[in-house]
Design an enzyme around this catalytic site. Structure first.
Site, PDB file in Angstrom:
ATOM      1  N   GLU A  27     -14.406 -28.989  10.590  1.00  0.00           N
ATOM      2  CA  GLU A  27     -13.203 -28.677   9.798  1.00  0.00           C
ATOM      3  C   GLU A  27     -12.765 -27.223  10.018  1.00  0.00           C
ATOM      4  OE1 GLU A  27     -13.319 -27.478   5.769  1.00  0.00           O
ATOM      5  OE2 GLU A  27     -15.413 -28.033   5.511  1.00  0.00           O
ATOM      6  N   ASP A 140      -9.833 -32.549 -12.333  1.00  0.00           N
ATOM      7  CA  ASP A 140      -9.961 -31.940 -11.007  1.00  0.00           C
ATOM      8  C   ASP A 140     -11.093 -32.607 -10.226  1.00  0.00           C
ATOM      9  OD1 ASP A 140      -9.994 -30.395  -8.749  1.00  0.00           O
ATOM     10  OD2 ASP A 140     -10.169 -28.476  -9.798  1.00  0.00           O
ATOM     11  N   ALA A 143      -9.984 -34.449  -3.360  1.00  0.00           N
ATOM     12  CA  ALA A 143      -9.509 -35.570  -2.534  1.00  0.00           C
ATOM     13  C   ALA A 143     -10.568 -35.957  -1.500  1.00  0.00           C
ATOM     14  CB  ALA A 143      -8.204 -35.192  -1.844  1.00  0.00           C
ATOM     15  N   ASP A 144     -11.546 -35.081  -1.274  1.00  0.00           N
ATOM     16  CA  ASP A 144     -12.636 -35.418  -0.338  1.00  0.00           C
ATOM     17  C   ASP A 144     -13.327 -36.717  -0.765  1.00  0.00           C
ATOM     18  OD1 ASP A 144     -12.068 -32.952   0.766  1.00  0.00           O
ATOM     19  OD2 ASP A 144     -13.994 -32.021   0.252  1.00  0.00           O
ATOM     20  N   LYS A 161     -21.611 -27.658  -3.593  1.00  0.00           N
ATOM     21  CA  LYS A 161     -21.934 -26.422  -4.315  1.00  0.00           C
ATOM     22  C   LYS A 161     -22.106 -26.667  -5.799  1.00  0.00           C
ATOM     23  CE  LYS A 161     -20.498 -22.496  -1.650  1.00  0.00           C
ATOM     24  NZ  LYS A 161     -19.401 -22.848  -0.734  1.00  0.00           N
TER      25      LYS A 161
HETATM   26  N1  PSU Z   1     -17.072 -26.440  -0.323  1.00  0.00           N
HETATM   27  C1  PSU Z   1     -17.677 -25.402   0.283  1.00  0.00           C
HETATM   28  N2  PSU Z   1     -16.996 -24.684   1.214  1.00  0.00           N
HETATM   29  C2  PSU Z   1     -15.713 -25.001   1.566  1.00  0.00           C
HETATM   30  C3  PSU Z   1     -15.105 -26.128   0.928  1.00  0.00           C
HETATM   31  C4  PSU Z   1     -15.817 -26.817   0.004  1.00  0.00           C
HETATM   32  O1  PSU Z   1     -18.824 -25.122  -0.036  1.00  0.00           O
HETATM   33  O2  PSU Z   1     -15.123 -24.320   2.415  1.00  0.00           O
HETATM   34  C5  PSU Z   1     -13.717 -26.552   1.332  1.00  0.00           C
HETATM   35  C6  PSU Z   1     -13.789 -27.816   2.200  1.00  0.00           C
HETATM   36  O3  PSU Z   1     -12.788 -27.748   3.185  1.00  0.00           O
HETATM   37  C7  PSU Z   1     -13.474 -28.922   1.205  1.00  0.00           C
HETATM   38  C8  PSU Z   1     -12.476 -28.229   0.300  1.00  0.00           C
HETATM   39  O4  PSU Z   1     -12.941 -30.079   1.778  1.00  0.00           O
HETATM   40  O5  PSU Z   1     -12.978 -26.912   0.167  1.00  0.00           O
HETATM   41  C9  PSU Z   1     -12.354 -28.905  -1.041  1.00  0.00           C
HETATM   42  O6  PSU Z   1     -11.315 -28.356  -1.745  1.00  0.00           O
HETATM   43  P1  PSU Z   1     -10.824 -29.028  -3.126  1.00  0.00           P
HETATM   44  O7  PSU Z   1     -11.946 -28.809  -4.088  1.00  0.00           O
HETATM   45  O8  PSU Z   1      -9.599 -28.268  -3.481  1.00  0.00           O
HETATM   46  O9  PSU Z   1     -10.566 -30.462  -2.824  1.00  0.00           O
HETATM   47 MN    MN Z   2      -9.104 -29.807  -6.869  1.00  0.00          MN
END
Ligand code: PSU
Ligand code: MN
Length: 306
Positions: A27, A140, A143-144, A161
């Site tokens: 990614e 919240d 979308a992953d 995390k």
């Molecule tokens: N978790 C990490 N490092 C990251 C991300 C998540 O420890 O860089 C990034 C990844 O690209 C993941 C995105 O898909 O954050 C998720 O963002 P959100 O929570 O806004 O969906």
């Molecule tokens: Mn989010």
């Protein structure tokens, strides 16, 4: 225009895919929004070298010039690392970025989408997004997780995390039928920490065993991904309780600053990095390298089955 017209796959990757050779997706949000410049440049190259050393072809994804890029040149990697006017592109942002020609870094969700379109089966990242703490109120949820429910790509990660609610994240994945395998562990790893206290149903001890499970899922026609939780190497792991304190502070600051939506995750990651200094960044690099290695080994095993 068809899907193919939006995809821009490097000749090397296209050839590997045509010949059924192992390819590993990577990614770009981790580069643009997860790591500082210029350290991320070295990371971007090194992670690709690790994939090659294991006998697979690296395919870093991004959205550039109205195309879904699969495999980046050195200049394109640099563009993502500098992150000037580079957005964070999740599933819903894809049409906007493609139609307007904006440059965007792909999250786990969009990298999975692009990997599936290209025919790539395995993807290495750092940590996946998940259900945020307090999601009962905020709704919240990354979308992953929906992508993992629907898209046929295996994702190797160091778990998720501690900023997230790991228990709810695992519940969500169970509901949507996503297998979560532990590599040489029976617990879901917590990114900087090897264990989270959350037990997994299946511990796998070899890339071959993981490849067999992935193959079986898709051979059955089941949709969706597979998660492989690969704990950070012992020597780089941080203390869980120490991290808990750091995260509590980061969450408090995010709330006070009224950070919302897609900016929450990058905000928390940047805060944690600032509070823990170089130590957490060194750990972040190492766990991502470790994931790239395992993902490549799994891709090699999968290519032997097919
Ligand atoms: N978790 C990490 N490092 C990251 C991300 C998540 O420890 O860089 C990034 C990844 O690209 C993941 C995105 O898909 O954050 C998720 O963002 P959100 O929570 O806004 O969906
Ligand atoms: Mn989010």
């Amino acid at each position: 225009m068809s899907v193919k017209d939006y995809l821009s796959i490097t000749p090397e990757i296209q050839q590997a895919l045509d010949e059924g050779k192992p390819v590993v997706a990577l990614e770009s949000t981790i580069l643009s929004h997860g790591m500082p410049f210029p350290e991320n440049v070295e990371f971007a190259h090194k992670v690709e070298e690790i994939v090659r050393a294991e006998g697979a072809i690296p395919a870093t994804a991004a959205v550039i010039g109205g195309k879904l890029k699969v495999g980046l040149t050195s200049e394109e990697l640099d563009l993502m690392c500098r992150a000037e006017n580079v957005g964070k592109v999740s599933r819903r942002d894809i049409p906007v970025y493609l139609a307007t020609g904006q440059t965007g870094a792909t999250t786990v969700a969009t990298t999975m989408m692009i990997a599936e379109m290209a025919g790539i089966k395995v993807f290495a990242t750092g940590g996946i997004g998940g259900v945020h703490r307090g999601a009962q109120e905020t709704m919240d949820i990354s979308a992953d997780l929906q992508e993992l429910a629907n898209t046929r790509v295996a994702v190797v990660c160091a778990g998720a995390k501690q900023i997230l609610d790991l228990g709810l994240t695992l519940e969500y994945l169970e509901t949507f039928g996503v297998p979560v395998l532990g590599y040489k562990t029976d617990e879901f790893p917590a990114f900087y920490c090897r264990s989270s206290g959350f037990k997994l149903d299946r511990q796998c001890n070899s890339p071959k065993e993981i490849a067999d499970i992935i193959y079986t899922k898709w051979n059955l026609g089941l949709k969706g991904g597979v998660i492989i939780g690969n704990p950070i190497p012992e020597e780089y792991a941080l203390d869980f309780n120490e991290m808990e304190k750091v995260i509590a502070k980061a969450l408090e600051d995010a709330k006070a600053a009224k950070v919302r939506g897609k900016f929450i995750t990058p905000y928390l990651l940047a805060h944690i990095k600032d509070m823990t200094g170089g130590e957490s960044f060194a750990s972040n690099l190492q766990l991502a390298y470790n994931n790239a290695r395992l993902a490549s080994q799994i891709a090699v095993e999968l290519s032997k089955i097919r």
